[in-house]
Motif scaffolding. Structure first.
Motif, PDB file in Angstrom:
ATOM      1  N   HIS A  43      55.247  85.172 112.208  1.00 29.30           N
ATOM      2  CA  HIS A  43      53.975  85.906 112.268  1.00 29.30           C
ATOM      3  C   HIS A  43      54.126  87.289 111.661  1.00 29.30           C
ATOM      4  O   HIS A  43      55.241  87.752 111.421  1.00 29.30           O
ATOM      5  CB  HIS A  43      53.473  85.987 113.718  1.00 29.30           C
ATOM      6  N   ASP A  97      60.109  86.389 116.690  1.00 30.08           N
ATOM      7  CA  ASP A  97      60.634  87.196 117.788  1.00 30.08           C
ATOM      8  C   ASP A  97      61.987  86.596 118.194  1.00 30.08           C
ATOM      9  O   ASP A  97      62.269  85.435 117.932  1.00 30.08           O
ATOM     10  CB  ASP A  97      59.641  87.211 118.951  1.00 30.08           C
ATOM     11  N   HIS A 104      57.979  87.881 110.623  1.00 35.78           N
ATOM     12  CA  HIS A 104      59.191  87.820 111.447  1.00 35.78           C
ATOM     13  C   HIS A 104      59.018  86.784 112.548  1.00 35.78           C
ATOM     14  O   HIS A 104      57.898  86.376 112.862  1.00 35.78           O
ATOM     15  CB  HIS A 104      59.478  89.192 112.092  1.00 35.78           C
TER      16      HIS A 104
HETATM   17 FE   LIG Z   1      56.445  89.592 116.859  1.00 36.78          FE
END
Ligand SMILES: [Fe+2]
Ligand SMILES: O=C(O)CCC(=O)C(=O)O
Length: 341
Positions: free
Chosen positions: A264, A206, A204
């Motif tokens: 990540h 952020d 994903h």
């Molecule tokens: Fe994250």
């Protein structure tokens, strides 16, 4: 051999000369542009504050269900607050869903706690009682402001390194919408992670501007190798005094794609004993720096030059946050909370 993420000395942000700050800025921008990640040592978040926060969160997750259930997160709200039980958030939906799996059951092997600015009236924090966990709120507030100071500095040097007024990003982020996210990954069978429909956190990005991650020593955080998309490289752990900085989706949108978010995931530790059946328990502290809620998270005019077209639509930060949140809690009612804001 893929190149490794640079580790930069951030001492100059507190007490360096203009020249040292400029050198740091250039390297910081280079790392975020090339990898989407950077690591810092000698940064301004004191190690005792990080240690105290880790100690407190370990106690938080040990609280009985009866205490945690009173502050359970409501996924229908636009912003997470309080305790998210194991498996509630489903990050598989963010990037791994290619639409070809029927009845997906993919979940995360983690529980979390989220809190934001102490004075947030719109999405108030939800704390365990002082009797259950003395000093918890004070510790989180301290961690919040120490990380906030570091991040405001980082946003300023980033804007300067990109040739813009230093407050270009930081003036859009007073930390009203910034959040702390604390993760606990319970011990899990290796087989479950290797063969099952469970990950610690699926790949994903952020959602905010940048994130700070303080992982514990267990390992497991991995970043995508941009030269081999889809392949992940273990983030090396070099010491408790290090913090990982991650470029997130809002900076990608603001800069019209010139600083891309770093993809990540969290999986079993690379260093793990190959014969062990159980993947050890793990904790992490994360600070998601978010744009103020009414700020536009479409491309900034400073990054649309010449014939270039905006790659992203205009949306407020809150609309964007709620839209992205809704993806990993597949719950349509999320947007209602935004409309009411
Ligand atoms: Fe994250
Ligand atoms: O636990 C980690 O190391 C990273 C956590 C993370 O990526 C997140 O909470 O978004």
């Amino acid at each position: 051999m893929p190149k490794t993420i640079p580790v930069l000395d951030a001492a100059c942000l507190s007490n360096g000369t203009a020249q040292q700050r400029a050198e740091f800025s250039a390297k910081f921008l280079e790392a975020l542009t090339e990898f989407g990640f950077c690591k810092l040592v000698n940064h301004s978040v004191p190690l005792p504050v990080v240690e105290d926060t880790f100690n407190k969160i370990k106690s938080f997750f040990k609280l009985p269900f009866s205490e945690k259930k009173d502050i359970i997160n409501d996924p229908k709200k636009g912003q997470q607050r309080g305790w998210s039980p194991p498996g509630e958030e489903k990050t598989w939906w963010l990037e791994s869903n290619t639409g070809d799996v029927e009845s997906p059951k993919f979940s995360d092997n983690k529980e979390s706690f989220d809190c934001g600015h102490p004075n947030d009236k719109h999405f108030p924090n939800r704390w365990p009682t002082q009797e259950a966990l003395p000093g918890y709120q004070q510790t989180m507030d301290r961690f919040f402001f120490d990380c906030g100071d570091l991040c405001s500095n980082l946003l300023e040097v980033l804007a300067s390194a990109m040739g813009h007024e230093s407050k270009l990003f930081s003036s859009k982020c007073t930390h009203e919408a910034t959040t702390i996210r604390i993760n606990h990954f319970p011990p899990v069978k290796r087989e479950t992670l290797e063969t099952g429909q469970v990950s610690r956190i699926w790949p994903h990005n952020d959602f905010g501007i940048i994130s700070l991650v303080f992982p514990d020593r267990t390992g497991g955080l991995e970043y995508e190798d941009r030269e081999n998309p889809g392949n992940f490289i273990p983030m090396p752990y070099n010491g408790d005094d290090e913090v990982v900085v991650i470029a997130s989706e809002t900076i990608q949108r603001w800069t019209n794609g010139s600083v891309r978010a770093g993809l990540h995931r969290v999986t079993k530790p690379h260093e793990m004993d190959p014969n062990a059946d159980m993947v050890p328990e793990r904790w992490s502290l994360v600070y998601f720096v978010k744009a103020d809620r009414h700020v536009n998270v479409g491309p900034l005019k400073e990054f649309i030059t010449g014939e270039e077209k905006p790659m992203y639509e205009d949306l407020t930060a809150l609309e964007y946050q709620a839209m992205r949140n809704a993806v990993h809690y597949p719950e349509p009612e999320q947007m209602e909370a935004v409309a009411a804001y």
